[in-house]
Design an enzyme around this catalytic site. Structure first.
Site, PDB file in Angstrom:
ATOM      1  N   ASP A   7     -12.631  -1.745   4.675  1.00  0.00           N
ATOM      2  CA  ASP A   7     -13.977  -1.276   4.917  1.00  0.00           C
ATOM      3  C   ASP A   7     -14.510  -0.753   3.789  1.00  0.00           C
ATOM      4  O   ASP A   7     -13.934   0.111   2.978  1.00  0.00           O
ATOM      5  CB  ASP A   7     -14.051  -0.310   6.362  1.00  0.00           C
ATOM      6  CG  ASP A   7     -15.703  -0.333   6.670  1.00  0.00           C
ATOM      7  OD1 ASP A   7     -16.472  -1.287   6.522  1.00  0.00           O
ATOM      8  OD2 ASP A   7     -16.004   0.648   7.485  1.00  0.00           O
ATOM      9  N   HIS A  58     -17.622  -7.136  -2.633  1.00  0.00           N
ATOM     10  CA  HIS A  58     -16.598  -7.847  -1.802  1.00  0.00           C
ATOM     11  C   HIS A  58     -15.824  -8.270  -2.795  1.00  0.00           C
ATOM     12  O   HIS A  58     -14.595  -8.598  -2.586  1.00  0.00           O
ATOM     13  CB  HIS A  58     -17.520  -9.003  -1.316  1.00  0.00           C
ATOM     14  CG  HIS A  58     -18.177  -8.453   0.068  1.00  0.00           C
ATOM     15  ND1 HIS A  58     -17.933  -7.687   1.098  1.00  0.00           N
ATOM     16  CD2 HIS A  58     -19.561  -8.525   0.333  1.00  0.00           C
ATOM     17  CE1 HIS A  58     -18.466  -7.454   2.000  1.00  0.00           C
ATOM     18  NE2 HIS A  58     -19.668  -7.755   1.536  1.00  0.00           N
ATOM     19  N   LEU A 102      12.431 -15.450   4.319  1.00  0.00           N
ATOM     20  CA  LEU A 102      12.989 -14.141   3.604  1.00  0.00           C
ATOM     21  C   LEU A 102      12.581 -12.666   4.298  1.00  0.00           C
ATOM     22  O   LEU A 102      12.720 -11.921   3.834  1.00  0.00           O
ATOM     23  CB  LEU A 102      12.389 -14.222   2.072  1.00  0.00           C
ATOM     24  CG  LEU A 102      12.754 -15.381   1.290  1.00  0.00           C
ATOM     25  CD1 LEU A 102      12.420 -15.338  -0.262  1.00  0.00           C
ATOM     26  CD2 LEU A 102      14.327 -15.514   1.258  1.00  0.00           C
ATOM     27  N   SER A 162     -12.542  -1.449  15.275  1.00  0.00           N
ATOM     28  CA  SER A 162     -13.390  -2.458  15.265  1.00  0.00           C
ATOM     29  C   SER A 162     -12.696  -3.856  15.542  1.00  0.00           C
ATOM     30  O   SER A 162     -12.863  -4.976  14.800  1.00  0.00           O
ATOM     31  CB  SER A 162     -13.921  -2.549  13.639  1.00  0.00           C
ATOM     32  OG  SER A 162     -14.715  -1.395  13.498  1.00  0.00           O
TER      33      SER A 162
END
Length: 232
Positions: free
Chosen positions: A16, A33, A127, A185
């Site tokens: 966030d 972003h 793995l 959230s």
């Protein structure tokens, strides 16, 4: 607290604060972003280097799809832009990848890229190390989908059996949330039932390896009782 660091097997990261990180610097939200995507790859890699077996990153919630078309479009474009860096980092570390969420809501080009990524890294599935990326994800939707699947099968399920019906069939040990908010959230509510919750005021682009190590030191000092009384 002991100096010994206990690394959780499964770390969840609610990434966030990317947009706010950019806004405070006078930058477009999309730049935040982009920085968040870069940091997601490096931070997840660092968690595996420290001994985590699974890392789950919350890249985009289902609700985020209701943001402006420009912001959503840029976030999704990062899937394509960082396709090669993602494969390079996790391929070299021999880590498998899985994408979780309402992927049917995504554009076909994005779904194809996610599927290709999973396919290329599938050689490492045996793995025991996997990065899970939640995109267009909502825990309530995931739970409802699992309930409907159980009804369709006509089978009664146990708590463990229900977990197997979810998109992420693993319990979380530690959930880290950046950005100064103290809530989940809609992040893997079932899987996080007994996870330790660590909240940081730092925006995600500023949450690096030093901050990760601090979170791991904090986790190491926790007494995980799963509802039982502390012994001694």
């Amino acid at each position: 607290m002991s100096d010994k660091i206990t690394v959780p097997e499964h770390i969840g990261i609610i990434m966030d604060g990317n947009g706010r990180w950019a806004e405070e610097r006078g930058l477009p939200r999309k730049d935040g972003h982009t920085r968040g995507m870069i940091n997601m790859i490096s931070l997840a890699a660092a968690a595996f280097d420290r001994g985590a077996k699974s890392v789950t990153c919350y890249s985009m919630s289902k609700e985020n799809l209701r943001r402006s078309p420009e912001e959503v479009g840029h976030i999704l474009s990062l899937v394509l832009e960082y396709f090669e860096p993602f494969l390079k980092v996790f391929g070299e570390k021999r880590i498998a990848a899985k994408f979780v969420g309402s992927l049917e809501l995504l554009p076909e080009e994005i779904r194809a890229s996610l599927k290709r990524t999973e396919s290329i890294l599938s050689e490492f599935e045996g793995l025991g190390r996997t990065i899970y990326v939640a995109i267009a994800y909502g825990s309530r939707a995931e739970i409802v989908r699992a309930v409907n699947e159980a009804v369709r099968r006509g089978e009664e399920v146990t708590e463990e059996g229900f977990l197997d019906l979810l998109g992420l069939p693993l319990n979380l040990d530690l959930v880290i949330r950046t950005g100064g908010e103290s809530r989940l959230s809609n992040f893997f509510l079932y899987q996080a039932s007994y996870a330790e919750l660590y909240f940081s005021d730092k925006y995600f682009p500023d949450f690096g390896e030093a901050e990760l190590d601090e979170a791991l030191r904090w986790f190491s000092g926790r007494s995980r009782r799963y509802g039982l009384l502390k012994k001694g």
